[in-house]
Design an enzyme around this catalytic site. Structure first.
Site, PDB file in Angstrom:
ATOM      1  N   ASP A 168      33.678  41.864  38.246  1.00  0.00           N
ATOM      2  CA  ASP A 168      33.086  40.689  38.880  1.00  0.00           C
ATOM      3  C   ASP A 168      31.836  41.085  39.669  1.00  0.00           C
ATOM      4  O   ASP A 168      31.917  41.952  40.535  1.00  0.00           O
ATOM      5  CB  ASP A 168      34.076  40.056  39.873  1.00  0.00           C
ATOM      6  CG  ASP A 168      35.399  39.677  39.247  1.00  0.00           C
ATOM      7  OD1 ASP A 168      35.424  39.362  38.047  1.00  0.00           O
ATOM      8  OD2 ASP A 168      36.412  39.692  39.973  1.00  0.00           O
ATOM      9  N   SER A 214      41.736  33.791  33.324  1.00  0.00           N
ATOM     10  CA  SER A 214      41.166  35.131  33.489  1.00  0.00           C
ATOM     11  C   SER A 214      42.201  36.211  33.795  1.00  0.00           C
ATOM     12  O   SER A 214      41.922  37.392  33.610  1.00  0.00           O
ATOM     13  CB  SER A 214      40.096  35.123  34.576  1.00  0.00           C
ATOM     14  OG  SER A 214      40.683  34.910  35.849  1.00  0.00           O
ATOM     15  N   HIS A 225      41.856  38.170  41.190  1.00  0.00           N
ATOM     16  CA  HIS A 225      41.657  39.218  40.193  1.00  0.00           C
ATOM     17  C   HIS A 225      42.233  40.541  40.686  1.00  0.00           C
ATOM     18  O   HIS A 225      42.476  40.723  41.875  1.00  0.00           O
ATOM     19  CB  HIS A 225      40.170  39.392  39.874  1.00  0.00           C
ATOM     20  CG  HIS A 225      39.638  38.346  38.954  1.00  0.00           C
ATOM     21  ND1 HIS A 225      38.289  38.175  38.741  1.00  0.00           N
ATOM     22  CD2 HIS A 225      40.251  37.423  38.178  1.00  0.00           C
ATOM     23  CE1 HIS A 225      38.106  37.184  37.877  1.00  0.00           C
ATOM     24  NE2 HIS A 225      39.282  36.709  37.532  1.00  0.00           N
TER      25      HIS A 225
END
Length: 157
Positions: A115, A46, A86
């Site tokens: 998210d 990701s 992230h």
């Protein structure tokens, strides 16, 4: 026969000393970097091309007010086994449990959308400050591939 015993003792001593050194380094990093998890292995793609699966990321505990847009943070999401790493794309303020808190809009560099974060029966559009554990400092490419592979083969992921 004495030579075999001597070699065995030397091997055992090396293993014990190695374990002590690893334990000391890990605990030293926890104290120095103000986080319970100073090292994490990236388990997904990701964050490509910044972090790849199997990279190990060195983390530092950080106060929520010191997090900036563009920082890469690690947070724990309910119902997930591994922490998520992230990038912070925006910072908002929300009222949670009767008080105003920072909330971080995050998503992976290789993901198309922010998210979602499950919180008290609802889904927040950002990660509350209480869930953020640390900030990324440094990456060690691919050194986590072997432990990651072992965990997967043993069914521990």
């Amino acid at each position: 026969m004495d030579e075999k015993i001597k070699n065995w003792k030397n091997d055992l001593a090396f293993i014990i000393i190695s374990l002590i050194v690893v334990f000391a380094i890990h605990n030293g990093l926890k104290i120095a970097l103000h986080t319970d998890s100073p090292l994490v292995i990236v388990v997904s793609g990701s964050m490509e091309p910044v972090f790849y699966r199997g990279d190990v990321v060195l983390l530092k505990g950080v106060k929520p007010e010191d997090i900036k847009i563009g920082d890469v943070v690690v947070y724990k999401r309910p119902y997930t086994k591994y922490p998520i790493i992230h990038r912070v794309r925006a910072i908002e303020k929300l009222v949670l449990n009767g008080k105003e808190e920072l909330c971080f809009v995050t998503w992976g560099d290789n993901n198309p959308a922010p998210d979602p974060y499950p919180y008290g029966g609802e889904i927040l559009p950002c990660v509350p400050q209480e869930a953020v554990e640390a900030k990324a400092l440094l990456v060690f490419p691919k050194i986590g591939l072997i432990p990651l592979e072992i965990r997967e083969r043993l069914g521990l992921t």
